[in-house]
Enzyme design. Structure first.
Site, PDB file in Angstrom:
ATOM      1  N   SER A 128      32.368  -7.774  18.569  1.00  0.00           N
ATOM      2  CA  SER A 128      33.731  -7.620  19.088  1.00  0.00           C
ATOM      3  C   SER A 128      33.668  -7.764  20.602  1.00  0.00           C
ATOM      4  O   SER A 128      33.073  -8.723  21.100  1.00  0.00           O
ATOM      5  CB  SER A 128      34.304  -6.266  18.655  1.00  0.00           C
ATOM      6  OG  SER A 128      35.648  -6.135  19.078  1.00  0.00           O
TER       7      SER A 128
ATOM      8  N   ASP B 138      33.850  -1.163  12.929  1.00  0.00           N
ATOM      9  CA  ASP B 138      33.817  -2.245  11.945  1.00  0.00           C
ATOM     10  C   ASP B 138      32.368  -2.684  11.719  1.00  0.00           C
ATOM     11  O   ASP B 138      31.611  -2.891  12.666  1.00  0.00           O
ATOM     12  CB  ASP B 138      34.656  -3.424  12.447  1.00  0.00           C
ATOM     13  CG  ASP B 138      34.942  -4.425  11.350  1.00  0.00           C
ATOM     14  OD1 ASP B 138      34.752  -4.070  10.169  1.00  0.00           O
ATOM     15  OD2 ASP B 138      35.361  -5.552  11.675  1.00  0.00           O
TER      16      ASP B 138
ATOM     17  N   HIS C 289      35.592 -10.636  16.502  1.00  0.00           N
ATOM     18  CA  HIS C 289      36.999 -10.276  16.619  1.00  0.00           C
ATOM     19  C   HIS C 289      37.668 -11.167  17.672  1.00  0.00           C
ATOM     20  O   HIS C 289      37.220 -11.248  18.823  1.00  0.00           O
ATOM     21  CB  HIS C 289      37.145  -8.814  17.038  1.00  0.00           C
ATOM     22  CG  HIS C 289      36.660  -7.866  15.991  1.00  0.00           C
ATOM     23  ND1 HIS C 289      36.489  -6.517  16.213  1.00  0.00           N
ATOM     24  CD2 HIS C 289      36.303  -8.066  14.693  1.00  0.00           C
ATOM     25  CE1 HIS C 289      36.044  -5.936  15.124  1.00  0.00           C
ATOM     26  NE2 HIS C 289      35.921  -6.859  14.181  1.00  0.00           N
TER      27      HIS C 289
END
Length: 1006
Positions: free
Chosen positions: A31, A152, A58
């Site tokens: 991310s 995540d 992401h």
């Protein structure tokens, strides 16, 4: 994680590697800050391995990703943007595009899923990618988590570990953002923690690392070493894996050996003994379980139907459920949701307790929070998500009424006592890891814990085995069974055959038996069985077997000594035996309790079936292993008078000697029983004396406790004084807090005043500010924006589409293009567009904006202002028309004219008559500026004209200043005598001083 560099071969065994030819898939999740980590990783990847990489980074859904372009410069292997339906190729990297979730389907095929609606979680989901890789590739799956915020990937890497895959995490100390790496590490499902630049080489080392196997049985771990490892787990983790399936345990051990680069099991055992933290890592590997909400939805539909019928038949309103091996809690919450659907509005009338247990404390703590990522809910219908979950940040949380039903606790079904009076037990995909011996221990425990007609739900690969009498199958496909009532329940005992880990050694196999000896043994067994059968039929036809509770559990023969008492039925031996024999039996059992193996009561004269018989009881002790425990066998001897032998020295002379002998026997028997009673009383007396001593000791302890209470009282007084001091400090803190509250109120008042001034300034300046959040597509307006367009903020909700719709139809496409160009940094500002007001009047709005970008050069936020410039546009239009009109007049006039700029000291306009009279074009005159301009006048007039220009520069706009002078002609040395009028034409808006001067002239006749 520690690492060891060991030799890849050994002198006493062969080596093995992973299956050749099977593609290994590495999922990479990242991310914020992930670009730098990915660049460091891909620049050091080996190019000669059978590995394919899938990257889930992401990304903003509205921004065109440049990840492929940014990474392929440094990568050692090809990089492509992932496309739906692509088959993975080895030594290739695939990057998920924005606004998609990426998953792996069977056949190593990429599947992309688009989500046009607004999502609460980041995309692509790393959890969904990892879980799909684990499902398809099994032990050939690897999860890598790099820099990023949030959690995540932590759930997904657990799924990979559950399939015997490998978990790798970037060292949090080297990550730009350590949220995702730390979340994965805290889950306990990580094998290696490395800097991003070292992950590529380590992947090759792990995949190519061989593990030594024994040449005798091709087993990685020998029996002795296996038992030693199980012993270490028992000692340090208090969990006995001795009755778990060995293949599963050995696979977990092999994975730990591979991650540590330890080739021999003996070396791993040494490492285990030296590093106690490795025991915890191995233990965590053992506990990895894969679960989900409503796993096997069809089975839950069947459960819902069966449970609904059970609840309708249930008399009370108490529902008790036990979910064993609950892992991270999805299954017990699913059961709670099923019960909620069944009861509906009646749920408040019921007391519901769902006991969810597991031996994994980390999983229990996770389950208690009841917060799950979007990947955990991906297969749930929208109606279920909406009913039972609420959004919690970028995750989902189970609603409180469902959470309140479930009680989580650490519990080992293998050793801890069960919960009782249960209506439902779920044990799904847990017993598949148990040996048959352990399964046969657990199922009776479940039967004992269940209420009659209670339900048992097993996994699809599990069954009740030999316990057909205890359970009745309700659904073959749903694996749901009903508890059958088989009379009085006894607590099931743990098997004594269960291996004790500390003392467990492999039992040596017996020597082979020859064929002749085997025949002799069979003949001996048959003859022995024949003798036993005849003894049972003719010598001891009547026998009774009782347990430790003195309950009859088995009878043999038609025993006339057994009677059925009045009242409620019971199996107690004293209640069912002829009352005249109970005293003798009680005395015999007392002797058995003292250690005697066999006791005979002696004959007693009884009337049985209307005839006089002599009866004797022979009591034999039987030692049995669990689950039956200690047993007592009672043989009943019933003889007629003529079957008893007569003493050789006795004659029936009528003297009553036989009667005297019988009375003497009864007297001796009574003395024995009296002696037993005396011994019991003496034992009781000793116990009472011991109890008295204990009471005296307790009295002393109470006196000591009283002294301690007095001391405690003094401490409480001291504590009270401290509390008084603390109260004073709290009072001061309260006063400070009150001051802070007043300060906050003052600041709030100032803020409201500032906001009021800002709103007033926006109203006066006819302007407003706006904010556009790109990831959420949310647009926010200030009050000034609503006032500009005359909208009510309670009715109108700004959005990208609504903003475009406000513009005049002619400008909508231009406005949309401008907003999109802002995201790429190619927009020109300010931008002006028209819109129609409520009265159909056209107004002009100018917008200016500033764009914020993230590390990937993606636009994430746009801040701007809107200003009503309708009046300015009108003024500029009028001014332009005025200038056009003046130009027309000057160009149509017969007099010469030019415009002089005081600031630049040059001419910026000439009309045609000017050129006709003097011969100069505008370019000619512009070459002469500053003081050189006055060289165009006659030498006698130059000083006068300088003074005249200076005087006019101080004049008023519109006022005319006439003068006469001579102008030099261009092509001759002659001067033209002119009369001129000098008029201020334009003033500076800021200073108010004249800026431009209009000069008109005509030639005189002089």
């Amino acid at each position: 994680m520690s690492e060891k560099k060991l030799s890849t071969t050994s002198g006493d065994g062969s080596t093995t590697k992973r299956e050749a030819g099977v593609l290994t898939v590495v999922g990479i999740g990242a991310s914020a800050g992930g670009l730098e980590a990915l660049q460091a990783m891909v620049s050091n990847l080996p190019s000669d391995t059978n590995i394919s990489f899938i990257v889930a980074q992401h990304l903003s859904p509205s921004y065109k990703s440049m990840m492929v372009d940014l990474l392929e410069k440094d990568s050692t292997i090809p990089i492509f943007a992932a496309e739906d339906g692509t088959v993975l190729q080895p030594n290739t990297i695939y990057i998920c595009p924005p606004n998609y979730n990426i998953e792996l389907s069977p056949g190593d095929v990429i599947r992309l899923t688009s989500y046009p609606e607004i999502r609460h979680t980041p995309r692509p989901s790393v959890d969904m990618l990892f879980e799909s890789i684990a499902t398809v590739k099994g032990e050939h799956s690897i999860g890598v988590i790099l820099s990023g915020t949030g959690s995540d990937g932590a759930r997904g890497i657990r799924a990979i570990k559950g399939e015997n895959g490998l978990g790798i995490v970037q060292d949090p100390n080297t990550a730009k953002y350590n949220g995702m790496p730390n979340a994965a590490i805290n889950s306990g499902n990580v094998d290696l923690i490395l800097p991003a630049s070292e992950i590529g080489e380590e992947l090759k080392n792990v995949l190519m690392f061989p593990i030594a196997r024994s040449r005798e049985d091709e087993s990685t771990v020998s029996r002795d070493i296996y038992n030693s490892i199980i012993r270490q787990l028992k000692i340090h983790c208090n969990v006995d894996f001795g009755l778990y399936k060995e293949n599963t345990i050995i696979r977990r051990i092999e994975r730990r050996m591979a991650s540590l680069k330890i080739a021999k099991a003996a070396d791993y055992l040494k490492h285990l003994n030296l590093h106690t933290d490795e025991v915890s890592f191995l233990f965590n590997d053992m506990l990895i379980g894969v679960t989900s909400f409503f796993r096997d939805a069809r089975a839950f539909d069947i459960l819902k139907n069966e449970l609904a019928q059970y609840i309708e038949r249930k008399e009370d309103k108490i529902i008790r459920v036990w979910c064993t091996g609950c892992s991270t809690g999805e299954e017990p919450y699913s059961v709670a949701m099923v019960i909620s659907d069944i009861l509906g509005s009646r749920i408040n009338d019921y007391k519901i307790q769902i006991f969810a247990t597991d031996i994994d404390s980390r999983a229990i703590n996770y389950a208690r929070n009841a917060v799950y990522p979007e990947a955990a809910l991906q297969n749930l219908p929208k109606a279920v998500r909406k009913k039972f979950f609420v959004v919690n940040g970028d995750q989902y949380e189970v609603i409180k009424p469902i959470k309140a039903m479930v009680i989580f606790s650490i519990h080992d079904v293998n050793s801890d006592p069960p919960f009782l009076r249960l209506d439902l037990i779920t044990c799904r995909n847990l017993m598949i890891y148990f040996t048959l011996e352990l399964q046969r221990q657990v199922l009776p425990i479940f039967h004992y814990a269940l209420n009659p007609k209670g339900l048992l739900m097993l996994g699809q690969s599990e069954s009740i085995g030999v316990f057909q009498e205890q359970y009745r199958q309700l659904s073959k496909s749903g694996k749901i069974y009903e508890s059958v009532y088989i009379g009085k329940k006894l607590p099931p005992e743990r098997s004594l055959k269960r291996r004790t880990i500390v003392d467990y050694v492999e039992t040596p196999s017996a020597a082979p038996i020859s064929h002749s000896k085997r025949l002799n043994l069979n003949l001996d067994e048959k003859l022995s069985e024949l003798i036993t059968q005849r003894i049972r039929e003719f010598v001891f036809p009547n026998a009774i077997l009782i347990n430790e509770n003195l309950d009859i559990i088995y009878t043999q023969g038609s025993n006339p000594l057994l009677v059925r008492p009045e009242g409620l039925p019971t199996n107690n031996i004293y209640k069912n035996l002829n009352p005249l024999l109970t005293v003798d039996l009680r005395s015999a059992l007392h002797s058995i309790d003292r250690g005697e193996e066999m006791v005979s009561t002696g004959y007693q004269n009884l009337v049985v079936g209307g005839e006089t018989h002599w009866v004797k009881l022979t009591v034999v002790n039987i030692v049995r292993e669990a689950p039956l425990g200690a047993l007592v066998l009672i043989f009943c001897h019933i003889e007629k008078d003529n079957n008893l032998p007569i003493r050789a020295d006795s004659t029936d002379d009528g003297s009553g000697k036989m009667i005297a002998l019988e009375q003497q026997r009864l007297l001796n028997k009574t003395k024995e029983q009296l002696q037993d009673v005396i011994e019991e009383l003496e034992t009781s007396n000793e116990e009472m004396q011991s109890m008295n001593e204990e009471l005296q000791s307790s009295n002393e302890e109470l006196q000591s406790s009283n002294e301690e209470l007095e001391t405690t009282n003094e401490e409480l007084q001291s504590t009270n004084e401290e509390l008084q001091t603390a109260y004073a400090e709290l009072r001061m803190a309260y006063e400070e807090k009150d001051q802070q509250r007043n300060e906050l109120l003052r600041l709030r008042s100032e803020l409201e005043q500032t906001n009021s001034l800002l709103e007033e300034a926006e109203r006066i300046g006819r302007t407003g500010s706006w904010l556009w959040d790109i990831p959420s597509r949310k647009m926010t307006w200030s009050n000034g924006c609503y006032q500009l367009f005359g909208f009510d903020r309670k009715i109108f909700y700004p959005s990208f589409e609504a903003f475009i719709g406000i513009a005049h139809p002619e400008d909508r496409n231009r406005l949309e293009d401008h907003l999109r160009n802002l995201l790429t940094g190619s927009a020109k500002q300010p931008f002006v567009f028209k819109y129609e007001g409520h009265n159909k009047e056209v107004k002009y709005i100018a917008i200016d904006a500033v764009v914020s970008f993230n590390d990937l050069k993606q636009a994430v936020k746009v801040m701007g202002s809107m200003t009503d410039i309708t009046e300015k546009k009108s003024f500029e239009s009028n001014e332009s028309a005025h200038k056009v009109k003046i130009n027309y007049i000057l160009n149509s006039s017969l007099n010469g004219a030019y415009i002089y700029n005081f600031n630049t000291q040059s001419v910026e306009y000439t009309n045609p008559p000017f050129t006709e009279l003097l011969g100069y074009t505008l370019k000619d005159v512009q070459l002469v500026n500053g003081d050189d301009f006055f060289t165009l006048f006659h030498p006698e007039d130059r000083d006068k004209m300088r003074e005249h220009f200076a005087s006019v520069a101080k004049g008023d706009i519109g006022k005319t200043y006439p003068t006469a002078h001579k102008f030099k002609c261009k092509d001759t040395d002659e001067y033209l005598h002119v009369y001129s009028n000098h008029t201020i034409y334009e003033v500076n808006q800021d200073s108010g001083l004249p800026e431009k001067m209009l000069v008109t002239f005509f030639a005189s006749k002089k």
